[in-house]
Design an enzyme around this catalytic site. Structure first.
Site, PDB file in Angstrom:
ATOM      1  N   ASP A 133      15.668   0.314 -20.012  1.00 52.52           N
ATOM      2  CA  ASP A 133      16.228  -1.084 -20.103  1.00 52.52           C
ATOM      3  C   ASP A 133      15.164  -2.278 -20.281  1.00 52.52           C
ATOM      4  O   ASP A 133      15.649  -3.241 -19.817  1.00 52.52           O
ATOM      5  CB  ASP A 133      17.092  -1.364 -18.849  1.00 52.52           C
ATOM      6  CG  ASP A 133      18.023  -2.530 -18.962  1.00 52.52           C
ATOM      7  OD1 ASP A 133      18.624  -2.381 -20.217  1.00 52.52           O
ATOM      8  OD2 ASP A 133      18.391  -3.061 -17.806  1.00 52.52           O
ATOM      9  N   ASP A 171      21.382   3.409 -24.615  1.00 48.93           N
ATOM     10  CA  ASP A 171      20.388   2.406 -25.132  1.00 48.93           C
ATOM     11  C   ASP A 171      19.166   2.952 -25.474  1.00 48.93           C
ATOM     12  O   ASP A 171      18.200   2.201 -26.231  1.00 48.93           O
ATOM     13  CB  ASP A 171      20.114   1.125 -24.209  1.00 48.93           C
ATOM     14  CG  ASP A 171      21.147   0.241 -24.175  1.00 48.93           C
ATOM     15  OD1 ASP A 171      22.321   0.458 -24.847  1.00 48.93           O
ATOM     16  OD2 ASP A 171      21.346  -0.460 -23.277  1.00 48.93           O
ATOM     17  N   ASP A 320      28.044  -6.752 -14.008  1.00 44.50           N
ATOM     18  CA  ASP A 320      26.906  -6.674 -14.743  1.00 44.50           C
ATOM     19  C   ASP A 320      25.731  -7.116 -14.189  1.00 44.50           C
ATOM     20  O   ASP A 320      24.522  -6.887 -14.380  1.00 44.50           O
ATOM     21  CB  ASP A 320      27.216  -7.543 -16.042  1.00 44.50           C
ATOM     22  CG  ASP A 320      28.251  -6.746 -17.005  1.00 44.50           C
ATOM     23  OD1 ASP A 320      28.334  -5.680 -16.855  1.00 44.50           O
ATOM     24  OD2 ASP A 320      28.756  -7.582 -17.692  1.00 44.50           O
TER      25      ASP A 320
END
Length: 344
Positions: A133, A171, A320
């Site tokens: 991330d 990701d 989030d």
């Protein structure tokens, strides 16, 4: 990439298996930078071909351990009927269990056993790649390559011969290609680790593996993305996942996936529909954007050739992160937001 969102190119959040259910990074084209009793499913048809795989059209496991399921009895006891009905919609649908480091073998073994006893298939997200991330909400991951391989081996052992679907490392591939992920030798190591994870998990014939491939709004060089996915083991995987933790509509996501599938020789894919019912808010808004809604309930009956399933990969109702408006931390269940997603 926990359940976060878009930064620069739109990102989206993710969730951890235990305490780590937080912020994912799924970029968009913005400016740069146990289970309820259920009968065993009938014999499954071809994934994505519209053939029911169970009496309710889906064969996925609904866990009673989710935050929505745990909150429901309290709401009902307090007579908060409208909220309870909304949360029941989320709690009654199958969603993913995120594995983000820690004693994940135990979680995998317990959930896969419970799912097998219910005649259903659990959905897991493996999310522990080193340098995860890009330092955002879900920063972390395994400390090094050896630790990651050992972690994957533990997950594999926990699954044993039981059925499961695994979405692999949201990701990880797209970030290796944008301005955020590892570069050079480190990028090569990341691809090798992903390929190792695919190969190890696919030693189990009843485990399906889908390698994350970004979303419709994450600007990528298609040739570079295909090369990176090939280096990451897509050839041995069952396919790839799109729109993880993001908001792009199902039609747009299917179009994106179909183009990528063609470039990958016809690989199938799955779409995260956990909160894409109203599409993205626009303007690069990714962090708890208002007015969003859940999309199609998880099912293998997609009616779209090549689309193996609609899945709730991101867990609806989990924040989030603190976007500067006093929201709960990333991965925490947020009742007001959950209700909003369920009723719109």
């Amino acid at each position: 990439m926990l359940h976060a969102g878009w930064r620069g190119p739109l990102r989206a959040p993710v969730v951890g298996a235990l305490a780590l259910t937080a912020a994912l990074v799924a970029c968009e084209a913005a400016p740069p930078a146990g289970a309820p009793a259920a009968p065993p499913p009938a014999a499954a048809g071809t994934p994505g071909a519209g053939t029911p795989s169970g009496p309710d059209g889906q064969s996925f496991y609904v866990s009673d351990r989710t935050a929505a399921a745990r909150r429901l009895p309290e709401l009902r006891a307090q007579g908060r009927t409208a909220e309870a009905e909304a949360v029941a919609r989320l709690a009654g649908a199958p969603s993913a269990h995120w594995l983000a480091g820690g004693d994940d073998r135990t979680a995998v073994e317990e959930l896969s056993r419970a799912a097998a006893a219910a005649g259903r298939t659990p959905l897991f997200v493996a999310y522990n790649i080193p340098q995860r991330d890009c330092g955002s909400f879900a920063a972390g991951g395994a400390p090094d390559a050896a630790s990651y391989r050992a972690w994957v081996d533990a997950l594999s052992a926990g699954l044993a011969d039981r059925r499961a679907w695994v979405v692999l490392e949201p990701d990880a591939v797209p970030h290796a290609l944008d301005g955020c992920g590892p570069k050079g030798v480190d990028a090569g190591e990341r691809y090798a680790l992903l390929a190792y994870a695919v190969a190890e998990l696919k030693r189990h014939p009843r485990v399906r593996v889908y390698l994350d491939a970004g979303n419709a709004g994450w600007a990528q060089d298609r040739t570079a993305l295909v090369d990176a996915l090939n280096r990451s083991g897509i050839g041995q995987a069952d396919g790839f996942a799109v729109n993880v933790a993001n908001f792009y509509g199902t039609a747009q996501s299917a179009s994106y996936g179909a183009g990528l599938s063609t470039a990958l020789g016809g690989k199938h894919f799955v779409i995260d529909t956990s909160r894409n019912g109203n599409g993205p808010l626009g303007g690069g808004a990714w962090c708890n954007p208002p007015g969003r809604a859940v999309g199609e309930t998880p099912t293998e009956r997609t009616g779209r050739p090549g689309v193996d399933a609609y899945l709730w990969v991101k867990i609806p109702g989990e924040s989030d992160g603190d976007c500067g408006r006093g929201e709960p931390g990333a991965g925490q269940f947020w009742l007001d937001y959950a209700v909003g997603l369920a009723i719109r």
